[in-house]
Design a protein around this motif. Structure first.
Motif, PDB file in Angstrom:
ATOM      1  N   HIS A  80       5.059  -5.094  20.839  1.00 41.65           N
ATOM      2  CA  HIS A  80       3.732  -5.411  21.355  1.00 41.65           C
ATOM      3  C   HIS A  80       3.097  -6.632  20.711  1.00 41.65           C
ATOM      4  O   HIS A  80       2.342  -7.349  21.354  1.00 41.65           O
ATOM      5  N   ALA A  81       3.367  -6.894  19.462  1.00 42.44           N
ATOM      6  CA  ALA A  81       2.636  -7.933  18.737  1.00 42.44           C
ATOM      7  C   ALA A  81       3.244  -9.317  18.865  1.00 42.44           C
ATOM      8  O   ALA A  81       2.654 -10.297  18.402  1.00 42.44           O
ATOM      9  N   HIS A  82       4.437  -9.417  19.448  1.00 41.67           N
ATOM     10  CA  HIS A  82       5.061 -10.714  19.689  1.00 41.67           C
ATOM     11  C   HIS A  82       5.380 -11.473  18.408  1.00 41.67           C
ATOM     12  O   HIS A  82       5.313 -12.699  18.383  1.00 41.67           O
ATOM     13  N   VAL A  83       5.704 -10.776  17.348  1.00 41.78           N
ATOM     14  CA  VAL A  83       6.109 -11.429  16.104  1.00 41.78           C
ATOM     15  C   VAL A  83       7.296 -10.710  15.493  1.00 41.78           C
ATOM     16  O   VAL A  83       7.558  -9.544  15.772  1.00 41.78           O
ATOM     17  N   ARG A  84       8.021 -11.438  14.657  1.00 37.74           N
ATOM     18  CA  ARG A  84       8.990 -10.818  13.771  1.00 37.74           C
ATOM     19  C   ARG A  84       8.222 -10.308  12.556  1.00 37.74           C
ATOM     20  O   ARG A  84       7.418 -11.035  11.979  1.00 37.74           O
ATOM     21  N   ASP A  85       8.502  -9.077  12.155  1.00 37.29           N
ATOM     22  CA  ASP A  85       7.745  -8.527  11.047  1.00 37.29           C
ATOM     23  C   ASP A  85       8.489  -7.341  10.458  1.00 37.29           C
ATOM     24  O   ASP A  85       9.281  -6.681  11.159  1.00 37.29           O
ATOM     25  N   ALA A  86       8.259  -7.077   9.185  1.00 39.62           N
ATOM     26  CA  ALA A  86       8.819  -5.901   8.531  1.00 39.62           C
ATOM     27  C   ALA A  86       7.842  -5.420   7.475  1.00 39.62           C
ATOM     28  O   ALA A  86       7.202  -6.208   6.788  1.00 39.62           O
ATOM     29  N   VAL A  87       7.727  -4.101   7.376  1.00 35.36           N
ATOM     30  CA  VAL A  87       6.786  -3.461   6.466  1.00 35.36           C
ATOM     31  C   VAL A  87       7.471  -2.249   5.840  1.00 35.36           C
ATOM     32  O   VAL A  87       8.211  -1.529   6.523  1.00 35.36           O
ATOM     33  N   SER A  88       7.226  -2.026   4.560  1.00 33.41           N
ATOM     34  CA  SER A  88       7.687  -0.815   3.903  1.00 33.41           C
ATOM     35  C   SER A  88       6.481   0.075   3.660  1.00 33.41           C
ATOM     36  O   SER A  88       5.603  -0.259   2.881  1.00 33.41           O
ATOM     37  N   TYR A  89       6.437   1.236   4.346  1.00 40.01           N
ATOM     38  CA  TYR A  89       5.300   2.146   4.181  1.00 40.01           C
ATOM     39  C   TYR A  89       5.406   2.936   2.886  1.00 40.01           C
ATOM     40  O   TYR A  89       4.403   3.246   2.256  1.00 40.01           O
ATOM     41  N   ASP A  90       6.615   3.325   2.515  1.00 41.83           N
ATOM     42  CA  ASP A  90       6.893   3.870   1.188  1.00 41.83           C
ATOM     43  C   ASP A  90       8.382   3.663   0.951  1.00 41.83           C
ATOM     44  O   ASP A  90       9.061   2.997   1.742  1.00 41.83           O
ATOM     45  N   SER A  91       8.923   4.214  -0.132  1.00 40.63           N
ATOM     46  CA  SER A  91      10.309   3.923  -0.490  1.00 40.63           C
ATOM     47  C   SER A  91      11.313   4.467   0.520  1.00 40.63           C
ATOM     48  O   SER A  91      12.472   4.060   0.534  1.00 40.63           O
ATOM     49  N   LYS A  92      10.876   5.389   1.391  1.00 38.91           N
ATOM     50  CA  LYS A  92      11.784   5.972   2.378  1.00 38.91           C
ATOM     51  C   LYS A  92      11.301   5.776   3.808  1.00 38.91           C
ATOM     52  O   LYS A  92      11.774   6.455   4.724  1.00 38.91           O
ATOM     53  N   ALA A  93      10.355   4.873   4.007  1.00 43.39           N
ATOM     54  CA  ALA A  93       9.840   4.601   5.360  1.00 43.39           C
ATOM     55  C   ALA A  93       9.746   3.095   5.556  1.00 43.39           C
ATOM     56  O   ALA A  93       9.057   2.400   4.806  1.00 43.39           O
ATOM     57  N   PHE A  94      10.438   2.615   6.560  1.00 36.07           N
ATOM     58  CA  PHE A  94      10.565   1.172   6.782  1.00 36.07           C
ATOM     59  C   PHE A  94      10.299   0.880   8.253  1.00 36.07           C
ATOM     60  O   PHE A  94      10.654   1.664   9.133  1.00 36.07           O
ATOM     61  N   ALA A  95       9.663  -0.245   8.520  1.00 38.87           N
ATOM     62  CA  ALA A  95       9.340  -0.622   9.899  1.00 38.87           C
ATOM     63  C   ALA A  95       9.713  -2.067  10.146  1.00 38.87           C
ATOM     64  O   ALA A  95       9.545  -2.925   9.268  1.00 38.87           O
TER      65      ALA A  95
END
Length: 529
Positions: A187-202
């Motif tokens: 939806h956001a039209h970008v490349r992106d990565a986020v770590s919500y915690d040590s076992k959750a990755f987006a």
């Protein structure tokens, strides 16, 4: 497109997160729309998919999503917060299954997958989007998050930094502290990565299938013979792969001869046959230069919005019965979806640049003292946008522009604001990197699979305005305010804030056509090849 691999790269989940309609001739040029595209898409191998906002703007496309796509992908389609309303009975039911549980083919990992749409309110009346905050309270969701799979896979037509994913993550963690979670956003039209915690990755993988996003998870919990899981700490990695054949040859170790499959060649023939049937390569004209949405300053000679404002709109916005009236024509920048490149401008190009079906409306004889304030109000935000609708939909309906931008951007905490990113541009045999994505996400700056030259990025206005047939000296007393019907919910309150007393009953049809059709007509008359 997003892919997930486990330890040995042997199990793949191909993730599609919506917006499969609008924006190319294969869908938009046919009657009915999607006549060829639905069959082509049905040939794809997709393990989990969900809905985007573009499937839901029109009742027709929502109907086709329900009656066609969910049937073609019956075991793989998930609709965790989307319902469909039967037009004959009025019955409301899930668009598809709320979640999917399955086992990967090679290493037999246990997956629970859910699929969400952000809290979208612009959908047609044959669908219902349940806010995520309500969905997490439902009994089925609460039951699912108490399960103990090897991985929760959450796909969504949701920006990684929008609150919907955060709500889902927190809800899962309340019941399930240790299970790894892989989020795939869009939806956001970008490349992106986020770590919500040590076992959750987006991760999110750009736009328009320019990118194949690859997420790998090493160290998933291993099962004992008794079925119990041995806890471990997973490691997540990601790559953004430019979607072109050369990159695919490189990563598969194949070449132009060995890469194609019989199935792939058959699908390519389906696409080619459809393009010929729709005459998508028909040339309306040839662009004399590149016109950019974001790679050029607005106003400016290279801006696509300046092209529209200075040349196209003044020529095409004409009602023969009112052609002697001065008028202002207002179009939201979200009506434009992509750049115009130097060279042939084809039938396909019209739908790539502007695929929307919004018509032209107007309010006659508005005092210019009122109308002249409208553009500034719409571009400044503030109370007018807060009082009407979400101002994100005035610009590209789903685009969250990268950060930092060149001048004049008001930040919205719901928007994806990432590093400078730009459309890919091919140039052969250049001694230095070509322009393209240069991504910096929360993990670092090593995500791009190909090194590109960094490009400047400029924020567009919410709307552009052309003043047409104004007196040579002075200002007109009254003007016709002409606008795309999509932005009527902003126009009416904007006029009220400007001192006018207008409502929806004052709005009339102005002329036939859409931005798409009028742009094609203008190019035919002005850009000879």
């Amino acid at each position: 497109m997003r892919k997930l691999s486990d330890d040995k790269g042997s199990d793949l989940l191909v993730i599609d997160t919506g917006d499969r309609v609008e924006g190319n001739g294969l869908y938009d040029a046919s009657t009915p729309k999607g006549l060829y595209q639905y069959d082509i898409f049905a040939e794809q191998d997709v393990d989990v998919l969900c809905t985007g906002n573009h499937e839901l703007y029109k009742a027709y496309s929502a109907l086709r999503e329900h009656n066609t796509t969910t049937i073609n992908f019956k075991d793989n389609y998930v609709a965790s917060n989307l319902d469909y309303i039967n037009p004959e009975t009025g019955d409301q039911s899930p668009m598809a299954q709320r979640y999917r549980r399955f086992t990967t083919k090679n290493q037999e990992f246990d997956i629970v997958a859910m699929g969400f749409l952000f809290d979208f309110t612009g959908n047609a009346n044959n669908t219902v989007v349940q806010p995520v905050e309500e969905t997490i309270k439902t009994s089925w969701f609460q039951d699912v998050i108490k399960e103990k799979p090897d991985v929760f896979v959450i796909i969504g037509h949701v920006g990684l930094r929008m609150e919907e994913f955060e709500i889902i993550f927190k809800a899962i963690r309340k019941e399930n502290w240790h299970t790894p979670i892989a989020f795939f956003g869009g939806h956001a039209h970008v490349r992106d990565a986020v770590s919500y915690d040590s076992k959750a990755f987006a991760m999110a993988s750009g736009r328009y299938l320019e990118t194949i996003g690859w997420m790998s998870i090493d160290g998933l919990p291993k099962k004992t013979k008794e079925g119990a899981s041995i806890e471990s700490s997973p490691t997540f990695t990601r790559k953004y792969i430019d979607n072109n054949l050369y990159g695919m040859y490189h990563h598969t170790g194949l070449n132009a001869t060995t890469f194609p499959t019989e199935h792939g060649k058959n699908v390519s023939k389906m696409i080619d046959d459809a393009r010929q049937a729709l005459d998508l390569d028909h040339k309306f004209g040839c662009a004399p230069q590149n016109y950019w949405m974001a790679r050029a300053k607005y106003p400016g000679k290279d801006s696509i919005y300046s092209l529209l404002e200075d040349q196209v709109l003044p020529d095409v916005i004409v009602n023969e019965e009112r052609k002697d009236k001065s008028r202002v024509a207002i179009v939201n920048s979200g009506g434009i979806r992509f750049d115009i490149f130097k060279g042939p401008f084809t039938k396909d190009s019209t739908f790539i640049v502007s695929p929307f079906t919004s018509g032209f409306k107007y309010i006659p004889d508005v005092p210019f003292s009122v109308a002249k304030r409208l553009e500034k109000l719409l571009n400044s935000g503030g109370r007018i946008l807060e009082s009407s609708m979400d101002n994100r939909f005035l610009t590209i309906p789903e685009a969250m522009f990268p950060y930092p931008l060149k001048p004049h951007v008001e930040e919205d905490p719901r928007l994806e604001l990432r590093s400078i990113q730009e459309p890919l541009e091919y140039a052969a045999e250049q001694p230095e990197p070509i322009g393209g994505y240069t991504t910096v996400d929360d993990i670092g700056d090593d995500g791009d699979d190909t090194v590109h030259k960094k490009l400047d990025f400029y924020a567009p206005p919410n709307v552009i305005q052309a003043e047409i047939d104004f007196p040579k000296d002075g200002a007109p007393a009254n003007v016709d305010v002409v606008f795309i019907d999509f932005i009527q919910p902003w126009i009416i309150p904007g006029l009220k804030f400007s001192g006018g007393d207008y409502n929806n009953e004052d709005v009339q049809d102005y002329m036939e056509g859409t931005v798409t059709s009028k742009l094609a007509e203008w190019i035919s008359e002005n850009w000879a090849c």
